[in-house]
Write an enzyme that holds these catalytic residues in place. Sequence first.
Site, PDB file in Angstrom:
ATOM      1  N   HIS A   1      -9.248  -4.316  -5.819  1.00 27.53           N
ATOM      2  CA  HIS A   1      -8.015  -3.699  -5.293  1.00 27.53           C
ATOM      3  C   HIS A   1      -8.083  -3.372  -3.815  1.00 27.53           C
ATOM      4  O   HIS A   1      -7.234  -2.625  -3.318  1.00 27.53           O
ATOM      5  CB  HIS A   1      -7.693  -2.399  -6.035  1.00 27.53           C
ATOM      6  CG  HIS A   1      -7.426  -2.574  -7.492  1.00 27.53           C
ATOM      7  ND1 HIS A   1      -6.151  -2.695  -8.012  1.00 27.53           N
ATOM      8  CD2 HIS A   1      -8.267  -2.652  -8.545  1.00 27.53           C
ATOM      9  CE1 HIS A   1      -6.221  -2.822  -9.328  1.00 27.53           C
ATOM     10  NE2 HIS A   1      -7.501  -2.801  -9.680  1.00 27.53           N
TER      11      HIS A   1
ATOM     12  N   LYS B   1       3.601   7.494  -0.469  1.00 28.84           N
ATOM     13  CA  LYS B   1       2.352   6.833  -0.861  1.00 28.84           C
ATOM     14  C   LYS B   1       1.219   7.702  -0.340  1.00 28.84           C
ATOM     15  O   LYS B   1       1.473   8.654   0.403  1.00 28.84           O
ATOM     16  CB  LYS B   1       2.268   5.425  -0.260  1.00 28.84           C
ATOM     17  CG  LYS B   1       2.554   5.380   1.261  1.00 28.84           C
ATOM     18  CD  LYS B   1       2.512   3.964   1.810  1.00 28.84           C
ATOM     19  CE  LYS B   1       3.725   3.143   1.524  1.00 28.84           C
ATOM     20  NZ  LYS B   1       3.494   1.884   0.866  1.00 28.84           N
ATOM     21  N   ARG B   2      -0.023   7.402  -0.720  1.00 28.79           N
ATOM     22  CA  ARG B   2      -1.140   8.151  -0.156  1.00 28.79           C
ATOM     23  C   ARG B   2      -1.098   8.080   1.367  1.00 28.79           C
ATOM     24  O   ARG B   2      -0.637   7.083   1.931  1.00 28.79           O
ATOM     25  CB  ARG B   2      -2.471   7.591  -0.687  1.00 28.79           C
ATOM     26  CG  ARG B   2      -2.718   7.911  -2.147  1.00 28.79           C
ATOM     27  CD  ARG B   2      -2.736   9.407  -2.394  1.00 28.79           C
ATOM     28  NE  ARG B   2      -3.904  10.020  -1.805  1.00 28.79           N
ATOM     29  CZ  ARG B   2      -5.011  10.342  -2.475  1.00 28.79           C
ATOM     30  NH1 ARG B   2      -5.080  10.142  -3.771  1.00 28.79           N
ATOM     31  NH2 ARG B   2      -6.038  10.882  -1.863  1.00 28.79           N
TER      32      ARG B   2
ATOM     33  N   LYS C   1      -1.877   2.584   6.148  1.00 23.67           N
ATOM     34  CA  LYS C   1      -0.503   2.551   5.627  1.00 23.67           C
ATOM     35  C   LYS C   1       0.508   2.910   6.712  1.00 23.67           C
ATOM     36  O   LYS C   1       1.713   2.717   6.553  1.00 23.67           O
ATOM     37  CB  LYS C   1      -0.366   3.495   4.433  1.00 23.67           C
ATOM     38  CG  LYS C   1      -1.180   3.058   3.213  1.00 23.67           C
ATOM     39  CD  LYS C   1      -1.060   4.049   2.066  1.00 23.67           C
ATOM     40  CE  LYS C   1      -1.984   3.771   0.898  1.00 23.67           C
ATOM     41  NZ  LYS C   1      -1.505   2.677   0.002  1.00 23.67           N
TER      42      LYS C   1
ATOM     43  N   THR D   1       2.600  -1.133  -4.920  1.00 24.10           N
ATOM     44  CA  THR D   1       3.398  -1.195  -6.145  1.00 24.10           C
ATOM     45  C   THR D   1       4.641  -0.315  -5.999  1.00 24.10           C
ATOM     46  O   THR D   1       5.654  -0.554  -6.663  1.00 24.10           O
ATOM     47  CB  THR D   1       2.586  -0.734  -7.372  1.00 24.10           C
ATOM     48  OG1 THR D   1       1.841   0.437  -7.015  1.00 24.10           O
ATOM     49  CG2 THR D   1       1.634  -1.802  -7.840  1.00 24.10           C
TER      50      THR D   1
ATOM     51  N   LYS E   1       8.827  -0.683  -7.140  1.00 22.78           N
ATOM     52  CA  LYS E   1       9.690   0.327  -7.782  1.00 22.78           C
ATOM     53  C   LYS E   1      10.969   0.509  -6.969  1.00 22.78           C
ATOM     54  O   LYS E   1      12.075   0.597  -7.520  1.00 22.78           O
ATOM     55  CB  LYS E   1       8.942   1.663  -7.912  1.00 22.78           C
ATOM     56  CG  LYS E   1       7.740   1.574  -8.842  1.00 22.78           C
ATOM     57  CD  LYS E   1       6.748   2.726  -8.650  1.00 22.78           C
ATOM     58  CE  LYS E   1       5.406   2.338  -9.276  1.00 22.78           C
ATOM     59  NZ  LYS E   1       4.314   3.261  -8.917  1.00 22.78           N
TER      60      LYS E   1
HETATM   61  C1  26Q Z   1     -14.265   5.414  -5.043  1.00 29.08           C
HETATM   62  C2  26Q Z   1     -15.503   6.024  -4.983  1.00 29.08           C
HETATM   63  C3  26Q Z   1     -15.627   7.400  -5.126  1.00 29.08           C
HETATM   64  C4  26Q Z   1     -14.492   8.158  -5.344  1.00 29.08           C
HETATM   65  C5  26Q Z   1     -13.252   7.540  -5.413  1.00 29.08           C
HETATM   66  C6  26Q Z   1     -13.132   6.174  -5.269  1.00 29.08           C
HETATM   67  C7  26Q Z   1     -11.814   5.523  -5.325  1.00 29.08           C
HETATM   68  C8  26Q Z   1     -10.800   6.034  -6.138  1.00 29.08           C
HETATM   69  C9  26Q Z   1      -9.552   5.439  -6.182  1.00 29.08           C
HETATM   70  C10 26Q Z   1     -11.533   4.382  -4.604  1.00 29.08           C
HETATM   71  C11 26Q Z   1     -10.287   3.791  -4.658  1.00 29.08           C
HETATM   72  C12 26Q Z   1      -9.279   4.304  -5.452  1.00 29.08           C
HETATM   73  C13 26Q Z   1      -7.943   3.734  -5.547  1.00 29.08           C
HETATM   74  C14 26Q Z   1      -7.545   2.643  -4.944  1.00 29.08           C
HETATM   75  C15 26Q Z   1      -6.170   2.173  -5.018  1.00 29.08           C
HETATM   76  O1  26Q Z   1      -5.294   2.849  -5.516  1.00 29.08           O
HETATM   77  N1  26Q Z   1      -5.902   0.958  -4.534  1.00 29.08           N
HETATM   78  C16 26Q Z   1      -4.559   0.413  -4.583  1.00 29.08           C
HETATM   79  O2  26Q Z   1      -4.445  -0.330  -5.782  1.00 29.08           O
HETATM   80  C17 26Q Z   1      -3.115  -0.753  -5.983  1.00 29.08           C
HETATM   81  C18 26Q Z   1      -3.049  -1.441  -7.325  1.00 29.08           C
HETATM   82  O3  26Q Z   1      -3.655  -2.690  -7.269  1.00 29.08           O
HETATM   83  C19 26Q Z   1      -2.652  -1.653  -4.855  1.00 29.08           C
HETATM   84  O4  26Q Z   1      -1.297  -1.925  -5.041  1.00 29.08           O
HETATM   85  C20 26Q Z   1      -2.863  -0.981  -3.498  1.00 29.08           C
HETATM   86  O5  26Q Z   1      -2.587  -1.895  -2.470  1.00 29.08           O
HETATM   87  C21 26Q Z   1      -4.279  -0.478  -3.392  1.00 29.08           C
HETATM   88  O6  26Q Z   1      -4.455   0.249  -2.190  1.00 29.08           O
END
Ligand code: 26Q
Length: 815
Positions: free
Chosen positions: A363, A554-555, A560, A662, A666
Amino acid sequence: MTKEPNTIGVNRGSLQDELQNHFELTLGRDGLDGSHHYLYNALALTVRDQLVAKWRQTRARYKAEKPRRVNYLSLEFLMGRSLNNAVLNLDLEDKVREALKQYACDLEEVEAAEMDAGLGNGGLGRLAACFLDSCASLELPVTGYGIRYQYGMFHQKIKNGYQVETPDHWLRNGNPWEFESPENTRRVQFFGRSEYYKDEKGRQKVRWVDSHDVLAVPYDMPVPGYRNDTVNTLRLWKAEATDEFDLEEFNAGSYTDAVAEKNQAEQITMVLYPNDVSEQGKVLRLRQQYFLASASLQDVICRWVNRNGKDFTEFAEQNAFQLNDTHPTVAVPELMRLLMDEYGFGWEQAWAITTKTMAYTNHTLLPEALETWSVDLFSELLPRLLDIIYEINARFLTEVAERWPGDYDRQQRMSIIEEGHGRRIRMAHLAIVGSYSVNGVAALHTDLLKRGLFADFFQLWPEKFNNKTNGVTPRRWLAHCNPELKDLINESIGDEWVHDHQQLSKLRAFADDSAFAKKFLTIKTRNKKRLAQMVSEKCDVSFDTSMMFDVQVKRIHEYKRQLLNVLHVIHLYDRVRRGDTEGMQPRCVLFGGKAAPGYALAKTFIKLINNVAQVVNRDPQLQDWLKVAFLPDYCVTAMETICAGTDLSEQISTAGKEASGTGNMKFMMNGAVTIGTLDGANIEIREQVGDDNFFLFGLTADGVEAMKGDYDPNRIIDEDPDLSRVMNLLEGGHFNLFENGIFDPVSASIRSATDPWMTAADFRSYIEAQQQVAEAYQNKQAWARMSILNTACSGHFSSDRTISEYRDDIWHKQA
Ligand code: 26Q
């Protein structure tokens, strides 16, 4: 009321009676207390009863039909609310509304008493939730496996313009949607060491001894399909201490210390990491990952052994594991361990099974977001797994050496172990080596993975790589969140589109139908009213529905580029103050999103947005032109109101950085028009809707790469009078009069020649695209057409389409 036959699990009386029974008998209430808490719970239990019979039937069907079972392993499931979803999918809305009449309540009020299940950060977690909905709707035997965090995503408050985090104790008032299943408790090992021994046949074996064990107790949540007989399961694990915790200490008389040790174990599932890129090296995070992977694999294997004994010949044909990013990747060596140490397999057989069942979804393209774990930490916490990872790597590097003899650089690049000061395990490499499928989440993203980050692996195993462009469920993201638009669509093209995504395209025929357009716009205005209401309550800013609603939620992240959006807002502010309002379109600009608690610059962006909002909103000259608000505590439920009431969707990431997005889908479903870069799924959105119905700007991904090295933002600023004025306002303290220097890091980031996000580079093109948007919006008819076409062309972004592709290309394809 006539009673239906008394069949267990099927409704015995009317829904009304059931509701009353739960309210009065199950919950022991005799009247409303004003909070709707008990009524919500009674209704949830009533609806839940309807799910249980189907749930059991579904399990029986899978048992009998023996389809390949898929296990979706994810550290995050951002489910949001469940009641609305169950009511919609079970087609109970009319009955429920009727039943609530006895309490003089409407459904929306009661639904509002439910807390979001916020067990995720953002896109990746919400994707998992949309996927579960689609899997159940497509009647696919998919089980979600995750963690039952006691505290989900933090709540965000805004104080003096700054983000303040407060804990999300979402289980405080109980959770009617979960079923504890203690009989399926598993035991997960930590620490200890590997011990080598000979088994009864004299074979060399390994066992993991002296470990500290933690129990994994499953809590199951039902996942109903859309108006079918399928109810799948989301199984969430809670960590509990074993009862034999530290007997020594116990016997030594330190009873209280021993009991306190329980906390250590139970901490594992206490809190979701609120970091959506990475939080490198935190041992608790690794414990969470292994806890999930081990408990889930044991669960699947146990069910297998119960049905088939120890014959694993067909295990790989019958089971698949989809890894949601690298987070659960320790499942690869864990499956090896279970097969070898617990079930007596040799390496080759175990490896064959593992690499026929594991599939990995990536991702992210940001190299800094790729997970690595220190070998030292790993060897202490999971010693047996480290042995296995080393062996996987040794065999893998032999394969690399055979393919590219003498190419030591490549061996080093591809190795699962990164050498350097302190060796580290590259989880993405482990995932690729251990999986038969590797997919990206949008066409561009997959392409960039093949050409960049994973190029070596793509050369070695091109057949593993595939694209699965993300999607979102049209049940929650259109039918539920925009009921009036749903009704209008139903009137126009029937209601099949809810489960047959291709049908939405029939709406294209209405793009030039003025009667339809009029209704479409009326609905948009009503949804804007609802959104304005929310903004007024939460931000105390009044949005006027005759203005354009321009939204970025979004985050909060540099890539972004909420910052680029703020620069545009400042530019509009500057224009109005200079009296340059010709061709300008009045707008309400809404921001929302959480920043990782440790991400200082992202938090400063939030402060900047709030300060700019305050200056703009207080200036009488701006009244009719511009309103700005930052909505606190953006979450799934908030998005349900936001996306329905949006005119313009901001998808403005630096090209090549957003894997997919995503939220963009929406918004599109609900008729918002996108202003965006050629990034992630924006590209495919534009292809679907057509160039004329999408506002494109900015560098391409290749353009961004090409500009590195001779990027000169200061020159861009100097040569662009609009940007110069914006920078002057920003740097002259206009938005931080009594808060000296707080935005210096922001201006420094824009002016940095190494700014990876190239904010200044895209400014001019963004401003121009925004001006085109403004002009387009002024032609109501033309805008309505664009808007209708966005909804009409959004069928491709149904997660039903995405999941059909996972089914056909990954899950039903043997390695
Ligand atoms: C990793 C290590 C330690 C703690 C947390 C994490 C961690 C947690 C969540 C790393 C990444 C995430 C989330 C990532 C994320 O949401 N990515 C998004 O995924 C979506 C679904 O595929 C995409 O549409 C987005 O582009 C992408 O940023």
